[in-house]
Write an enzyme that holds these catalytic residues in place. Structure first.
Site, PDB file in Angstrom:
ATOM      1  N   LYS A  22       0.839  -1.211   0.000  1.00  0.00           N
ATOM      2  CA  LYS A  22       0.000   0.000   0.000  1.00  0.00           C
ATOM      3  C   LYS A  22       0.871   1.258   0.000  1.00  0.00           C
ATOM      4  O   LYS A  22       0.679   2.156  -0.809  1.00  0.00           O
ATOM      5  CB  LYS A  22      -0.899  -0.005   1.239  1.00  0.00           C
ATOM      6  CG  LYS A  22      -1.592   1.314   1.485  1.00  0.00           C
ATOM      7  CD  LYS A  22      -2.506   1.286   2.690  1.00  0.00           C
ATOM      8  CE  LYS A  22      -1.866   1.720   3.991  1.00  0.00           C
ATOM      9  NZ  LYS A  22      -1.524   3.145   4.078  1.00  0.00           N
ATOM     10  N   ASN A  23       1.833   1.292   0.915  1.00  0.00           N
ATOM     11  CA  ASN A  23       2.596   2.527   1.097  1.00  0.00           C
ATOM     12  C   ASN A  23       3.575   2.820  -0.034  1.00  0.00           C
ATOM     13  O   ASN A  23       4.162   3.894  -0.082  1.00  0.00           O
ATOM     14  CB  ASN A  23       3.342   2.510   2.443  1.00  0.00           C
ATOM     15  CG  ASN A  23       2.386   2.675   3.612  1.00  0.00           C
ATOM     16  OD1 ASN A  23       1.200   2.932   3.423  1.00  0.00           O
ATOM     17  ND2 ASN A  23       2.907   2.520   4.826  1.00  0.00           N
ATOM     18  N   ARG A  93      -4.739  10.230   4.879  1.00  0.00           N
ATOM     19  CA  ARG A  93      -3.732  11.270   5.073  1.00  0.00           C
ATOM     20  C   ARG A  93      -2.710  11.314   3.940  1.00  0.00           C
ATOM     21  O   ARG A  93      -2.168  12.365   3.612  1.00  0.00           O
ATOM     22  CB  ARG A  93      -2.975  11.020   6.370  1.00  0.00           C
ATOM     23  CG  ARG A  93      -3.764  11.185   7.619  1.00  0.00           C
ATOM     24  CD  ARG A  93      -2.845  10.963   8.789  1.00  0.00           C
ATOM     25  NE  ARG A  93      -1.585  11.669   8.579  1.00  0.00           N
ATOM     26  CZ  ARG A  93      -1.394  12.936   8.844  1.00  0.00           C
ATOM     27  NH1 ARG A  93      -2.352  13.659   9.354  1.00  0.00           N
ATOM     28  NH2 ARG A  93      -0.230  13.521   8.600  1.00  0.00           N
ATOM     29  N   CYS A 117      -5.369  12.299  13.693  1.00  0.00           N
ATOM     30  CA  CYS A 117      -5.980  10.993  13.459  1.00  0.00           C
ATOM     31  C   CYS A 117      -5.810  10.170  14.716  1.00  0.00           C
ATOM     32  O   CYS A 117      -5.166  10.612  15.670  1.00  0.00           O
ATOM     33  CB  CYS A 117      -5.398  10.312  12.234  1.00  0.00           C
ATOM     34  SG  CYS A 117      -3.778   9.649  12.488  1.00  0.00           S
ATOM     35  N   ARG A 122      -0.009  14.016  13.978  1.00  0.00           N
ATOM     36  CA  ARG A 122       0.517  13.836  12.620  1.00  0.00           C
ATOM     37  C   ARG A 122       0.487  15.113  11.769  1.00  0.00           C
ATOM     38  O   ARG A 122      -0.208  15.175  10.747  1.00  0.00           O
ATOM     39  CB  ARG A 122      -0.219  12.700  11.912  1.00  0.00           C
ATOM     40  CG  ARG A 122       0.008  11.370  12.584  1.00  0.00           C
ATOM     41  CD  ARG A 122      -0.681  10.268  11.861  1.00  0.00           C
ATOM     42  NE  ARG A 122       0.100   9.733  10.755  1.00  0.00           N
ATOM     43  CZ  ARG A 122      -0.296   8.710  10.023  1.00  0.00           C
ATOM     44  NH1 ARG A 122      -1.440   8.112  10.275  1.00  0.00           N
ATOM     45  NH2 ARG A 122       0.439   8.261   9.031  1.00  0.00           N
ATOM     46  N   ASP A 305       4.247   0.163  12.273  1.00  0.00           N
ATOM     47  CA  ASP A 305       3.066  -0.458  11.668  1.00  0.00           C
ATOM     48  C   ASP A 305       2.919  -1.940  12.048  1.00  0.00           C
ATOM     49  O   ASP A 305       1.948  -2.580  11.648  1.00  0.00           O
ATOM     50  CB  ASP A 305       3.110  -0.315  10.132  1.00  0.00           C
ATOM     51  CG  ASP A 305       2.727   1.091   9.689  1.00  0.00           C
ATOM     52  OD1 ASP A 305       2.283   1.892  10.519  1.00  0.00           O
ATOM     53  OD2 ASP A 305       2.883   1.383   8.478  1.00  0.00           O
ATOM     54  N   ARG A 397      -8.675  -0.515   4.301  1.00  0.00           N
ATOM     55  CA  ARG A 397      -7.785   0.515   3.753  1.00  0.00           C
ATOM     56  C   ARG A 397      -6.435  -0.096   3.390  1.00  0.00           C
ATOM     57  O   ARG A 397      -5.771   0.387   2.478  1.00  0.00           O
ATOM     58  CB  ARG A 397      -7.559   1.619   4.792  1.00  0.00           C
ATOM     59  CG  ARG A 397      -8.749   2.534   4.991  1.00  0.00           C
ATOM     60  CD  ARG A 397      -8.345   3.730   5.827  1.00  0.00           C
ATOM     61  NE  ARG A 397      -7.028   4.163   5.431  1.00  0.00           N
ATOM     62  CZ  ARG A 397      -6.075   4.560   6.257  1.00  0.00           C
ATOM     63  NH1 ARG A 397      -6.289   4.617   7.542  1.00  0.00           N
ATOM     64  NH2 ARG A 397      -4.899   4.923   5.808  1.00  0.00           N
TER      65      ARG A 397
HETATM   66  C1  UD1 Z   1       4.103   6.646   6.869  1.00  0.00           C
HETATM   67  C2  UD1 Z   1       3.270   5.427   6.551  1.00  0.00           C
HETATM   68  C3  UD1 Z   1       2.636   4.863   7.822  1.00  0.00           C
HETATM   69  C4  UD1 Z   1       3.701   4.615   8.886  1.00  0.00           C
HETATM   70  C5  UD1 Z   1       4.579   5.847   9.088  1.00  0.00           C
HETATM   71  C6  UD1 Z   1       5.770   5.591  10.004  1.00  0.00           C
HETATM   72  C7  UD1 Z   1       2.543   5.892   4.287  1.00  0.00           C
HETATM   73  C8  UD1 Z   1       1.412   6.232   3.378  1.00  0.00           C
HETATM   74  N1  UD1 Z   1       2.261   5.813   5.581  1.00  0.00           N
HETATM   75  O1  UD1 Z   1       3.222   7.625   7.412  1.00  0.00           O
HETATM   76  O2  UD1 Z   1       1.997   3.644   7.485  1.00  0.00           O
HETATM   77  O3  UD1 Z   1       3.089   4.304  10.116  1.00  0.00           O
HETATM   78  O4  UD1 Z   1       5.098   6.299   7.831  1.00  0.00           O
HETATM   79  O5  UD1 Z   1       6.524   4.540   9.523  1.00  0.00           O
HETATM   80  O6  UD1 Z   1       3.646   5.647   3.850  1.00  0.00           O
HETATM   81  N2  UD1 Z   1       5.858  14.291  11.554  1.00  0.00           N
HETATM   82  C9  UD1 Z   1       5.898  15.636  11.894  1.00  0.00           C
HETATM   83  N3  UD1 Z   1       5.782  16.559  10.894  1.00  0.00           N
HETATM   84  C10 UD1 Z   1       5.659  16.222   9.578  1.00  0.00           C
HETATM   85  C11 UD1 Z   1       5.614  14.843   9.241  1.00  0.00           C
HETATM   86  C12 UD1 Z   1       5.736  13.900  10.258  1.00  0.00           C
HETATM   87  O7  UD1 Z   1       6.019  15.980  13.071  1.00  0.00           O
HETATM   88  O8  UD1 Z   1       5.559  17.113   8.728  1.00  0.00           O
HETATM   89  C13 UD1 Z   1       5.970  13.259  12.610  1.00  0.00           C
HETATM   90  C14 UD1 Z   1       4.704  12.401  12.741  1.00  0.00           C
HETATM   91  O9  UD1 Z   1       3.716  13.014  13.534  1.00  0.00           O
HETATM   92  C15 UD1 Z   1       5.263  11.128  13.355  1.00  0.00           C
HETATM   93  C16 UD1 Z   1       6.662  11.034  12.702  1.00  0.00           C
HETATM   94  O10 UD1 Z   1       6.965  12.335  12.225  1.00  0.00           O
HETATM   95  O11 UD1 Z   1       5.400  11.282  14.736  1.00  0.00           O
HETATM   96  C17 UD1 Z   1       6.780  10.045  11.578  1.00  0.00           C
HETATM   97  O12 UD1 Z   1       5.704  10.218  10.695  1.00  0.00           O
HETATM   98  P1  UD1 Z   1       5.804   9.976   9.115  1.00  0.00           P
HETATM   99  O13 UD1 Z   1       6.993   9.144   8.800  1.00  0.00           O
HETATM  100  O14 UD1 Z   1       5.686  11.285   8.426  1.00  0.00           O
HETATM  101  O15 UD1 Z   1       4.493   9.131   8.847  1.00  0.00           O
HETATM  102  P2  UD1 Z   1       3.689   9.142   7.505  1.00  0.00           P
HETATM  103  O16 UD1 Z   1       4.631   9.437   6.386  1.00  0.00           O
HETATM  104  O17 UD1 Z   1       2.463   9.954   7.639  1.00  0.00           O
END
Ligand code: UD1
Length: 417
Positions: A22-23, A93, A117, A122, A305, A397
């Site tokens: 998926k990701n 998201r 969420c 996030r 995950d 999902r």
């Molecule tokens: C992606 C994955 C999700 C997985 C996560 C962590 C996808 C579609 N989803 O989510 O399945 O659980 O990686 O491996 O690939 N953060 C900030 N600011 C930002 C962005 C992130 O503070 O602008 C923080 C988040 O709140 C979290 C951490 O960084 O605490 C990591 O999040 P992130 O790696 O960005 O997760 P996603 O990319 O949303």
């Protein structure tokens, strides 16, 4: 609303085939926006999040054709809308990953802010900081991010926190920017590498994907091509835990063991016998589940995950296990449901202490997010009696035909309306 009903106690046995990740599928589908040429994407899983991504693309004027065998053909030559509406972003998201490609190709994008969420706040501040560093003008208006740039200019971007979709978003923007973009403290997940390889095969120049420094030399245009989504490592890990928690013997095929190494190591420590080959993993339980501690962190460490699923397993282990969640601040939503099944779990801050009990007992359960749903299904497989999991749309999902795959392994599981 659909529910999943599981009669616990069946030992899983047999072979299961893993679907596309998926990701990886989501950013690869969205990367087609970067070119006016056609892209063929293979091994795309049949999931709700893929439906949402296709809807997002179609809403932008992109032609999307899906065939039953997992191929999606995307043609963004007539893209004409730069807005990603709240109704779509709120359900997924990952929709924020349209920002990078839209900005790079059309010079503007208007994307709803995703909001919080179940697993935490996030924010997307790091994505936005990255686009600003590339010269975009970012405004927040009425719950939307409005981004504009004539042509993005390469720059050095340092992420304070490792962000997977942030790295992918900036990478997609950087490929068409003028000059060199360097992403420091980049995410190293295999899905980032899959996207980088896809973009390179379209004519981009990206080096270092899979390390924490990614270097992108901007090009003026990209071609189309044919690409393949990598196997889903989280689905792989989930079936590994399904074998372990039911005392089963399962061969998981069409997967890449290297991508899920920490789960292999932890399940081995927990007493499972695991054999791996180039594209398969066989998990054989021996009747005992030893307690092990885990700590989630970005790749290549133990994936967040897989945390919920592993907690279900530890709920019936012999001894005490400590699970520390370092990626998301509120990712213990499954604990309350597992406790209702008799699990003994104490949470303090980002740490859960699990004292294994001999058996879980079936209960009506409510899924709260994608991976928590999987953990409840796993707990149900091992519990005594009939477990009913509601709100399974979370599961749909991210898991392709999960109840079909589990029943082919001998689980007594069915979906009802
Ligand atoms: C992606 C994955 C999700 C997985 C996560 C962590 C996808 C579609 N989803 O989510 O399945 O659980 O990686 O491996 O690939 N953060 C900030 N600011 C930002 C962005 C992130 O503070 O602008 C923080 C988040 O709140 C979290 C951490 O960084 O605490 C990591 O999040 P992130 O790696 O960005 O997760 P996603 O990319 O949303």
């Amino acid at each position: 609303m659909e529910k999943i009903i599981i009669e616990g106690g069946a030992r899983l046995n047999g072979t299961v085939k893993i679907s596309g990740a998926k990701n990886a599928a989501l950013p690869i589908l969205l990367s087609s926006i970067l070119t006016d040429k056609e892209n063929k994407i293979n091994n795309v899983p049949n999931l709700k999040d893929v439906d949402t991504t296709c809807q997002l693309l179609k809403g932008a004027g992109v032609k999307v054709e899906r065939s039953g065998d997992g191929q999606v053909i995307v043609d963004a030559s007539r893209i004409n809308n730069t807005e990603a509406p709240y109704d779509l972003v709120r359900t997924m998201r990952a929709s924020v990953m349209v920002l990078g490609p839209l900005l790079a190709r059309l010079g503007k994008a208007k994307v709803s802010l995703p909001g919080g969420c179940a697993i935490g706040a996030r924010p997307i501040n790091l994505h936005l900081k990255g686009f600003e560093a590339l010269g975009a003008n970012i405004k927040l208006e009425h719950g939307y991010v409005v981004a504009e740039a004539k042509r993005l200019k390469g720059n050095r971007i340092y992420f304070d926190i490792v962000t997977v979709t942030g790295t992918e978003n900036i990478m997609m923007a950087g490929v068409l920017a003028e000059g060199k973009t360097i992403i420091e403290n980049a995410a190293r997940e295999p899905e980032v590498v899959n996207l980088a390889n896809t973009l390179n095969s379209m004519g981009a120049s990206i080096k270092g994907a899979g390390t924490d420094i990614i270097e992108i030399n901007g090009v003026s245009r990209l071609n189309g091509g044919e690409h393949t989504v990598i196997p889903d490592r989280i689905e792989t890990g989930t079936f590994m835990v399904a074998a372990a928690i039911t005392g089963g013997d399962v061969e998981i095929v069409n997967c890449i063991p290297e991508y899920i190494e920490p789960v292999i190591i932890k399940l081995t420590e927990a007493g499972m016998k695991i054999d791996t080959g180039k594209d398969f993993i066989r998990v054989k339980a021996n009747g005992k589940i030893k307690s092990v501690d885990i700590k989630t962190s970005p790749y290549p460490a133990f994936p967040t995950d897989m945390q919920a699923q592993f907690m279900s397993l530890m709920s019936i282990s012999e001894g005490m296990s400590v699970i520390t969640e370092t990626v998301f601040e509120n990712r213990f939503m499954h604990v309350a449901e597992l406790r209702r099944m008799g699990a003994n779990i104490k949470v303090e801050g980002n740490t859960a202490v699990i004292r294994g009990v001999p058996k879980l007992s079936a209960a009506p359960l409510m899924a709260t997010d994608l991976r928590a749903s999987a953990s409840l299904i796993l707990a149900g497989l091992a519990a005594e009696g009939e477990t009913v999991v509601s709100r399974v749309y979370h599961l749909d999902r991210g898991y392709e035909a999960i109840e079909k795959k589990l029943s082919s392994l001998g689980a007594k599981i069915r979906r009802v309306k």
